[in-house]
Every structure is written in C-alpha cells, then in structure tokens.
Design a protein around this motif. Structure first.
Motif, PDB file in Angstrom:
ATOM      1  N   LEU A  30      -1.292  -9.250  -9.659  1.00 44.83           N
ATOM      2  CA  LEU A  30      -0.771  -7.960  -9.235  1.00 44.83           C
ATOM      3  C   LEU A  30       0.738  -7.937  -9.455  1.00 44.83           C
ATOM      4  CD1 LEU A  30      -1.454  -5.263  -7.582  1.00 44.83           C
ATOM      5  CD2 LEU A  30      -0.507  -6.499  -5.647  1.00 44.83           C
ATOM      6  N   THR A  31       1.225  -6.887 -10.111  1.00 45.10           N
ATOM      7  CA  THR A  31       2.662  -6.764 -10.350  1.00 45.10           C
ATOM      8  C   THR A  31       3.134  -5.343 -10.090  1.00 45.10           C
ATOM      9  OG1 THR A  31       2.235  -6.352 -12.714  1.00 45.10           O
ATOM     10  CG2 THR A  31       2.799  -8.605 -12.074  1.00 45.10           C
ATOM     11  N   PHE A  32       4.361  -5.226  -9.571  1.00 47.81           N
ATOM     12  CA  PHE A  32       5.073  -3.950  -9.461  1.00 47.81           C
ATOM     13  C   PHE A  32       6.132  -3.968 -10.553  1.00 47.81           C
ATOM     14  CE2 PHE A  32       2.827  -4.018  -5.644  1.00 47.81           C
ATOM     15  CZ  PHE A  32       3.040  -2.898  -4.865  1.00 47.81           C
ATOM     16  N   ARG A  33       6.124  -2.945 -11.429  1.00 49.00           N
ATOM     17  CA  ARG A  33       7.016  -2.963 -12.587  1.00 49.00           C
ATOM     18  C   ARG A  33       7.914  -1.730 -12.609  1.00 49.00           C
ATOM     19  NH1 ARG A  33       2.716  -4.678 -17.383  1.00 49.00           N
ATOM     20  NH2 ARG A  33       1.669  -6.346 -16.210  1.00 49.00           N
ATOM     21  N   GLY A  34       9.148  -1.961 -13.054  1.00 45.93           N
ATOM     22  CA  GLY A  34      10.118  -0.887 -13.187  1.00 45.93           C
ATOM     23  C   GLY A  34       9.883  -0.082 -14.450  1.00 45.93           C
ATOM     24  N   PRO A  35      10.711   0.936 -14.682  1.00 39.74           N
ATOM     25  CA  PRO A  35      10.555   1.807 -15.860  1.00 39.74           C
ATOM     26  C   PRO A  35      10.618   1.057 -17.185  1.00 39.74           C
ATOM     27  CG  PRO A  35      12.082   2.771 -14.289  1.00 39.74           C
ATOM     28  CD  PRO A  35      11.812   1.377 -13.811  1.00 39.74           C
ATOM     29  N   ASN A  36      11.330  -0.075 -17.215  1.00 41.64           N
ATOM     30  CA  ASN A  36      11.455  -0.850 -18.443  1.00 41.64           C
ATOM     31  C   ASN A  36      10.395  -1.942 -18.541  1.00 41.64           C
ATOM     32  OD1 ASN A  36      13.796   0.635 -19.113  1.00 41.64           O
ATOM     33  ND2 ASN A  36      15.040  -0.706 -17.817  1.00 41.64           N
ATOM     34  N   ASN A  37       9.378  -1.844 -17.700  1.00 34.09           N
ATOM     35  CA  ASN A  37       8.275  -2.814 -17.657  1.00 34.09           C
ATOM     36  C   ASN A  37       8.704  -4.176 -17.113  1.00 34.09           C
ATOM     37  OD1 ASN A  37       5.458  -2.968 -18.032  1.00 34.09           O
ATOM     38  ND2 ASN A  37       5.720  -4.209 -19.866  1.00 34.09           N
ATOM     39  N   ASP A  38       9.882  -4.223 -16.481  1.00 30.63           N
ATOM     40  CA  ASP A  38      10.330  -5.468 -15.857  1.00 30.63           C
ATOM     41  C   ASP A  38       9.611  -5.650 -14.516  1.00 30.63           C
ATOM     42  OD1 ASP A  38      11.822  -3.116 -15.198  1.00 30.63           O
ATOM     43  OD2 ASP A  38      13.114  -4.374 -13.947  1.00 30.63           O
ATOM     44  N   ILE A  39       9.249  -6.879 -14.209  1.00 30.07           N
ATOM     45  CA  ILE A  39       8.499  -7.155 -12.984  1.00 30.07           C
ATOM     46  C   ILE A  39       9.444  -7.160 -11.790  1.00 30.07           C
ATOM     47  CG2 ILE A  39       7.107  -8.860 -11.759  1.00 30.07           C
ATOM     48  CD1 ILE A  39       5.955  -9.703 -14.450  1.00 30.07           C
ATOM     49  N   VAL A  40       9.147  -6.291 -10.829  1.00 32.91           N
ATOM     50  CA  VAL A  40       9.964  -6.157  -9.615  1.00 32.91           C
ATOM     51  C   VAL A  40       9.496  -7.152  -8.564  1.00 32.91           C
ATOM     52  CG1 VAL A  40      10.607  -4.601  -7.741  1.00 32.91           C
ATOM     53  CG2 VAL A  40      10.474  -3.745 -10.091  1.00 32.91           C
ATOM     54  N   LYS A  83      18.075   0.309  -7.548  1.00 34.74           N
ATOM     55  CA  LYS A  83      18.280   0.461  -8.989  1.00 34.74           C
ATOM     56  C   LYS A  83      17.477   1.613  -9.569  1.00 34.74           C
ATOM     57  CE  LYS A  83      17.904  -2.262 -13.259  1.00 34.74           C
ATOM     58  NZ  LYS A  83      17.490  -3.584 -13.824  1.00 34.74           N
ATOM     59  N   TYR A  84      16.239   1.805  -9.048  1.00 35.80           N
ATOM     60  CA  TYR A  84      15.333   2.780  -9.637  1.00 35.80           C
ATOM     61  C   TYR A  84      15.060   3.977  -8.729  1.00 35.80           C
ATOM     62  CZ  TYR A  84      14.350  -1.063 -12.855  1.00 35.80           C
ATOM     63  OH  TYR A  84      14.468  -2.065 -13.761  1.00 35.80           O
ATOM     64  N   GLN A  85      16.016   4.312  -7.871  1.00 27.76           N
ATOM     65  CA  GLN A  85      15.809   5.464  -6.990  1.00 27.76           C
ATOM     66  C   GLN A  85      15.611   6.737  -7.824  1.00 27.76           C
ATOM     67  OE1 GLN A  85      18.775   5.853  -3.959  1.00 27.76           O
ATOM     68  NE2 GLN A  85      17.845   7.646  -3.019  1.00 27.76           N
ATOM     69  N   GLY A  86      14.557   7.474  -7.487  1.00 26.46           N
ATOM     70  CA  GLY A  86      14.223   8.682  -8.242  1.00 26.46           C
ATOM     71  C   GLY A  86      13.376   8.413  -9.464  1.00 26.46           C
ATOM     72  N   LYS A  87      13.074   7.152  -9.697  1.00 24.87           N
ATOM     73  CA  LYS A  87      12.247   6.782 -10.852  1.00 24.87           C
ATOM     74  C   LYS A  87      10.929   6.161 -10.374  1.00 24.87           C
ATOM     75  CE  LYS A  87      16.284   6.026 -13.827  1.00 24.87           C
ATOM     76  NZ  LYS A  87      17.022   5.061 -14.683  1.00 24.87           N
ATOM     77  N   VAL A  88      10.088   5.804 -11.328  1.00 24.25           N
ATOM     78  CA  VAL A  88       8.754   5.281 -11.006  1.00 24.25           C
ATOM     79  C   VAL A  88       8.749   3.760 -11.017  1.00 24.25           C
ATOM     80  CG1 VAL A  88       6.360   5.118 -11.827  1.00 24.25           C
ATOM     81  CG2 VAL A  88       7.547   7.315 -11.862  1.00 24.25           C
ATOM     82  N   LYS A 106      11.670   7.216  -3.590  1.00 19.44           N
ATOM     83  CA  LYS A 106      12.401   8.338  -2.990  1.00 19.44           C
ATOM     84  C   LYS A 106      13.660   7.905  -2.249  1.00 19.44           C
ATOM     85  CE  LYS A 106       8.362  11.354  -2.516  1.00 19.44           C
ATOM     86  NZ  LYS A 106       7.517  12.152  -1.596  1.00 19.44           N
ATOM     87  N   SER A 107      13.714   6.636  -1.865  1.00 13.28           N
ATOM     88  CA  SER A 107      14.895   6.142  -1.146  1.00 13.28           C
ATOM     89  C   SER A 107      14.975   4.632  -1.280  1.00 13.28           C
ATOM     90  CB  SER A 107      14.820   6.534   0.342  1.00 13.28           C
ATOM     91  OG  SER A 107      13.683   5.966   0.949  1.00 13.28           O
ATOM     92  N   VAL A 108      16.124   4.081  -0.946  1.00 13.27           N
ATOM     93  CA  VAL A 108      16.308   2.628  -0.974  1.00 13.27           C
ATOM     94  C   VAL A 108      15.584   2.025   0.229  1.00 13.27           C
ATOM     95  CG1 VAL A 108      17.975   0.731  -0.955  1.00 13.27           C
ATOM     96  CG2 VAL A 108      18.544   2.899  -2.093  1.00 13.27           C
ATOM     97  N   ILE A 109      14.763   1.007  -0.018  1.00 15.20           N
ATOM     98  CA  ILE A 109      13.955   0.400   1.047  1.00 15.20           C
ATOM     99  C   ILE A 109      14.443  -1.021   1.284  1.00 15.20           C
ATOM    100  CG2 ILE A 109      11.611  -0.281   1.717  1.00 15.20           C
ATOM    101  CD1 ILE A 109      10.639   1.981  -0.195  1.00 15.20           C
ATOM    102  N   THR A 110      15.031  -1.236   2.436  1.00 20.10           N
ATOM    103  CA  THR A 110      15.618  -2.548   2.757  1.00 20.10           C
ATOM    104  C   THR A 110      14.900  -3.259   3.895  1.00 20.10           C
ATOM    105  OG1 THR A 110      17.182  -1.483   4.278  1.00 20.10           O
ATOM    106  CG2 THR A 110      17.913  -1.799   1.998  1.00 20.10           C
ATOM    107  N   THR A 111      13.969  -2.578   4.559  1.00 21.75           N
ATOM    108  CA  THR A 111      13.316  -3.147   5.753  1.00 21.75           C
ATOM    109  C   THR A 111      12.105  -4.009   5.428  1.00 21.75           C
ATOM    110  OG1 THR A 111      11.925  -1.179   5.981  1.00 21.75           O
ATOM    111  CG2 THR A 111      14.054  -1.172   7.127  1.00 21.75           C
ATOM    112  N   GLY A 112      11.639  -3.969   4.194  1.00 19.96           N
ATOM    113  CA  GLY A 112      10.436  -4.718   3.847  1.00 19.96           C
ATOM    114  C   GLY A 112       9.160  -3.962   4.165  1.00 19.96           C
ATOM    115  N   GLU A 113       9.308  -2.702   4.584  1.00 13.83           N
ATOM    116  CA  GLU A 113       8.145  -1.864   4.859  1.00 13.83           C
ATOM    117  C   GLU A 113       8.287  -0.566   4.064  1.00 13.83           C
ATOM    118  OE1 GLU A 113       7.457  -1.246   8.965  1.00 13.83           O
ATOM    119  OE2 GLU A 113       7.215  -3.379   9.435  1.00 13.83           O
ATOM    120  N   ALA A 114       7.233  -0.208   3.349  1.00 17.24           N
ATOM    121  CA  ALA A 114       7.279   0.993   2.504  1.00 17.24           C
ATOM    122  C   ALA A 114       5.931   1.701   2.573  1.00 17.24           C
ATOM    123  CB  ALA A 114       7.598   0.610   1.063  1.00 17.24           C
TER     124      ALA A 114
END
Length: 412
Positions: free
Chosen positions: A121-131, A171-176, A192-200
C-alpha cells in the motif's frame, strides 16, 4: 378527442416503441459519435461459457473474524481486476474458502502469483513519489462527517508517518495524493489543509460500503491471512463455444413456440401478450446486464429461459378469467377489467412463492446455484410487472379502440 381515437393512438405509439427498442437492444445503434451497444455485446460471460481459471483458496488459521475475511476478499478482488478481467467472480464459501473465477485467463500459475502476493500500500504525490506506505499507518476506520453527513475514512498514522504526511500535505496542499494497492489506484483524495496531528479523513466515498472497503484496504496493505490453494483448474473455452450457440438456438425456439401458442390459442389477447413478452425480455436483460452487472452462466441461461415460460403464466390466468367473463355475457371492457382484477390475487400468490424460493437459493446456495436463482428472481419480478401493467395497458387500449369487436377473437 374521442376515447376511441385516444386509445388507438396510445396503442400504436406503444407498439412502435416496443418494436424500435427491441431492434436497438438487439443490434445496437450508432448516431454520429453516440453509440448504443447491443445487449449481446455488453453481457458478461461466466467461466463455464468463456473458459478461464478456477481457484479455491483455503484460509489458514482458527477463529478468523468475518471482517478479516471480507478484507481479504476485497484485496483479492483488486488483484484479480489488475489482470484486466471485468467478469471475474470472487466469493467467500461457508468452508472458510475464497472461490475465484477468472474468465478469459488461462495461465493459472500467474493468476495464483497475482492473488497470493504480499501486496504493498502506498500514498503517492502528483509526481508519483511515495509519501507514506502501509507501514506508516496505525489504523483506518469509517466515520461520518458531521457537517456534510457523508461517510469518510478516518486515518491514524504512527510517529514516522505523521512526520512524513505533515511534510507531504504542506507540499501538496490543494493537490491530489493518490492511494495505491500494488499498482491499482483505489482512491485519489485532494489535500485540503496541512495535517500535522497524524489524524486525517479521506472524503469522497459514495456510501458507507465504499468507505468500509477503502478503510479495509488501507488497514491491511498485505493479505491479513495466509492463503493456501485448495483447488486450481483451467477450463477451456470449448464448452462455451458449444453452449452459447446452442443456448441462443434454444432461446429462439422456446420463445417462438411460446409466442405462437399464445397467439393461436388466445388470439388478440395472445398477440398483445407477445408484445408484453418482448418488453419482459428487454427489461430482464437490461436489469441483468446494466443494473445488476451480473455474469451470465449456463445455469443463469436456464433460469432465464425458465422465467420466459413463467412470464406468460400470469397472462394465461388473466385471459382465462376474461374468457369466463365473456361467456357470462359481459361486454369486452367489463370482461377485461374483471379478468385483471380477479386474476391478480392468484398471480401474486404464484409469483411471490417463486420469489421466496429463489431468494432462499440465493441465500443458501453458492456459485452456479446463485446464478440460476438470480436470473429466476429477476425474471419473475419483471414478468409480474409486465403482466399487470404492460399487458393491461395494451389490451385495454386495444379494446377501447374498437378495431376488433368480435368476442370470439378474445377467446369467447
């Protein structure tokens, strides 16, 4: 406008529409860039018709929860779909096994590797980089957004995941940030916003079931149980090559004989019943192929052909009642009204008992038995609708049109 003229117009328009729709659904239609595909081209064929791979995976372990089994099934479905097969069937049997049918695929070894691999399982940024990966996730559950009342997936990250995700959302606020299982895209939420708490929360699920599915995939990036192949078979397409033309021939002969019998024995009402039968066949196939997105199997074809014969059963009850009323000396209009009203209780009784039997088969049966039951129940429901609405509408308007007033042509 007189009742006679209105009735003639209604009957003519309805009959023409039935013929036009029958032609379009049988042959398809192309108008410029717009295309309506024929029912035959969009019908999904099962393993017994198309050939392919049949696998039963045994779940190892004891006291395995239903939730774990459901998540395993969802992950297997994702992996099977990655093979490029839309007609695949993945079901859980009562013996803690998962049955997988993959029509059109004949490499059993490759299919087993695809199904049983560890998974990532991976979460990837717009450039296909693994988040982040599945190792950064602590938990995923289903909740409800209090403002929109829509289902959401609640995500909890571990310490390393919290840090990585905070940097990525900044880095990717407003993006997918897309979510992938292996190389299969499962969701593409917008940050939609910067998430710093570890909960989304992940929004966008259409309903609670879709949210549960996504949460289950995220929660267990790898298969949550050990699977051992219990049965592996490769079925050649030769059966389908013989069965499909034979089934088509049987359907044409069966439907033609039923229509001829109705027209000869019941005359005008029988011909109208044939028009209603055409509506029934179109409606059943549309529901089967588009709404249910069901896969057609040999037992399914048997259920469909059986339901065609049962479709005229309600009409037979109605027409016999009409004949009785005409013999009592009633007018055509009165006889038709009385025929429908008095036959309705018997029609409901016979159809409801068949539906109950079909639902029990769907609940307790497995595999091909369920396919038979599904087509049977769908057919009975559609036949009930066409008998008490389509046949009634056409017959009443034909009688009111005064085209043919001889009672002998109505079975008297």
């Amino acid at each position: 406008m007189q009742l006679k003229t209105k009735s003639r117009l209604k009957f003519t328009i309805a009959s023409l529409l039935i013929v036009i729709f029958a032609y379009i659904l049988s042959n398809g239609l192309i108008i410029g860039d717009y295309q309506i595909k024929s029912l035959g081209s969009i019908t999904k064929l099962g393993l017994d018709l198309k050939g392919g791979v049949y696998i039963e995976e045994e779940i190892k372990g004891e006291n395995i929860s239903k939730d774990t089994i459901d998540r395993t099934k969802e992950l297997i479905e994702l992996r099977v779909n990655a093979l490029g097969v839309n007609e695949s069937v993945v079901t859980v049997t009562q013996q803690n096994r998962i049955r997988i049918e993959i029509p059109g695929v004949y490499d059993a070894e490759n299919a087993l590797k695809q199904i049983g691999k560890t998974g990532k399982l991976t979460f990837r940024g717009p450039n296909n980089d693994i988040v982040i990966t599945g190792e950064d996730i602590k938990d995923a559950s289903v909740g409800v957004n209090q403002q929109t009342n829509q289902p959401v997936v609640q995500l909890k990250l571990n310490e390393s995941g919290t840090k990585k995700f905070a940097e990525a959302t900044a880095k990717y606020q407003g993006k997918v940030i897309s979510i992938y299982m292996d190389e299969e895209l499962v969701s593409a939420p917008v940050v939609k916003s910067v998430i710093t708490t570890g909960e989304a929360i992940i929004e966008g699920s259409k309903d609670i079931e879709e949210a549960k599915r996504l949460a289950g995939i995220i929660k267990s990036g790898a298969l949550p149980v050990e699977l051992v192949p219990a049965t592996v078979k490769t079925i050649g397409p030769s059966l389908g090559a013989d069965a499909i033309p034979t089934s088509k021939k049987a359907a044409v002969i069966g439907i033609t004989l039923v229509m001829l019998f109705m027209a000869i024995y019941y005359r005008i009402p029988g011909i109208i019943a044939d028009l209603a039968l055409a509506v029934y066949i179109m409606l059943t196939m549309l529901i089967f192929t588009t709404a249910l997105k069901a896969t057609l199997t040999l037992p399914g074809i048997a259920g469909l052909l059986l339901s065609v014969g049962m479709a005229v059963d309600a009409n037979v009850l109605i027409f016999e009642r009409i004949k009785e009323e005409l013999k009592l000396g009633k007018s055509l209009r009165s006889a038709v009204d009385a025929g429908f009203n008095r036959a309705l209780p018997s029609i409901l009784d016979s159809n409801i008992t068949t539906i109950i039997a079909g639902l029990v088969l769907m609940w307790l049966g497995a595999g091909q038995v369920k396919g038979f039951a599904l087509t049977l129940v769908t057919g009975v429901v559609c036949s009930l609708f066409t008998a008490v609405t389509v046949t009634k509408f056409l017959l009443k308007n034909f009688v009111n049109s005064n085209w043919i007033e001889n009672k002998k042509m109505y079975g008297a």
